[in-house]
Design an enzyme around this catalytic site. Sequence first.
Site, short mmCIF file in Angstrom:
data_model
loop_
_atom_site.label_atom_id
_atom_site.label_comp_id
_atom_site.label_asym_id
_atom_site.label_seq_id
_atom_site.Cartn_x
_atom_site.Cartn_y
_atom_site.Cartn_z
N CYS A 173 6.72 -4.28 -5.10
CA CYS A 173 7.87 -5.08 -5.41
C CYS A 173 7.98 -5.51 -6.84
CB CYS A 173 7.42 -6.35 -4.63
SG CYS A 173 7.46 -6.10 -2.65
N GLY A 174 9.21 -5.93 -7.18
CA GLY A 174 9.22 -6.23 -8.54
C GLY A 174 9.53 -5.17 -9.50
#
Length: 282
Positions: free
Chosen positions: A120-121
């Site tokens: 994620c990210g």
Amino acid sequence: MKVRPGPTTPVRIRQLSGTSARDRRDDLATEEPLEIRLQADDGTRTVAITMRTPGHDFELAAGFLHGEGVVRPGGIAGIAYCTDADLPPEARHNTVTVRLRGPLPDLATLERHFLTSSACGVCGSATLEDLHARCTPLPRGDLVLTPEVLYGLPYRLREGQGVFGKTGGLHAAGLFTGDGELVAVREDVGRHNAVDKLVGWAALSGRLPLSDHVLMVSGRASYEIMQKALAAGVPAVCAVSAPSSLAVELAREFGMTLVGFLRGERCNLYAGEERVTAPPER
């Protein structure tokens, strides 16, 4: 016991046709793990384990290391299958050791790539920024492609796929000249592995960069394939299927030509159309 795996594996199947059935032999594309190790005076390190079709394993290792920016061809002293006595014979041909001329490289970048590939990210912009750290945009060069050359690439690639003809279950990557002449082709269950094998062949034979060549892949054009092509200096990539959004962004940012949906006498130009002598728009 089969010691060294081959590109195909025979199996017995039951084939149904209408209301009849018969038992027959079928040939499958072999899928086996390959462990890639780096060896230097200061130690040995496993850098990757990938599922692949056996064959051209040394090229696969060299192409993978070059594409990820880990080891340049000049830094390779030799490549061999593992000879560790504690490994069973069938496993030794699934482990490749790349002997380096210098010490082990810093693998932090490679580790971050694998750790963040599905995390994620992480966004496409950050990925492209990382790529800028080790690759530069490709020059316009002298490569010019005609529609007629483009339309012939899928057929010439298919003609070079010997194992696909037996199994129907392999991807392929082909390297072509600007005139559409097939230079080399490699097959694998993984489309990225097929590209690595092709780049590894070029690296080990002193052909890099491939600045006047075209890469044709049998599936879709992903960011990973475009990254490998960029690292090898390939200015044009063609695919039978669609490209991803990040693949198109990479192509446009690094001055590459990207052709998708290349089937019959039709295709889409997603980037670098200046290298293609297309007819006027209607």
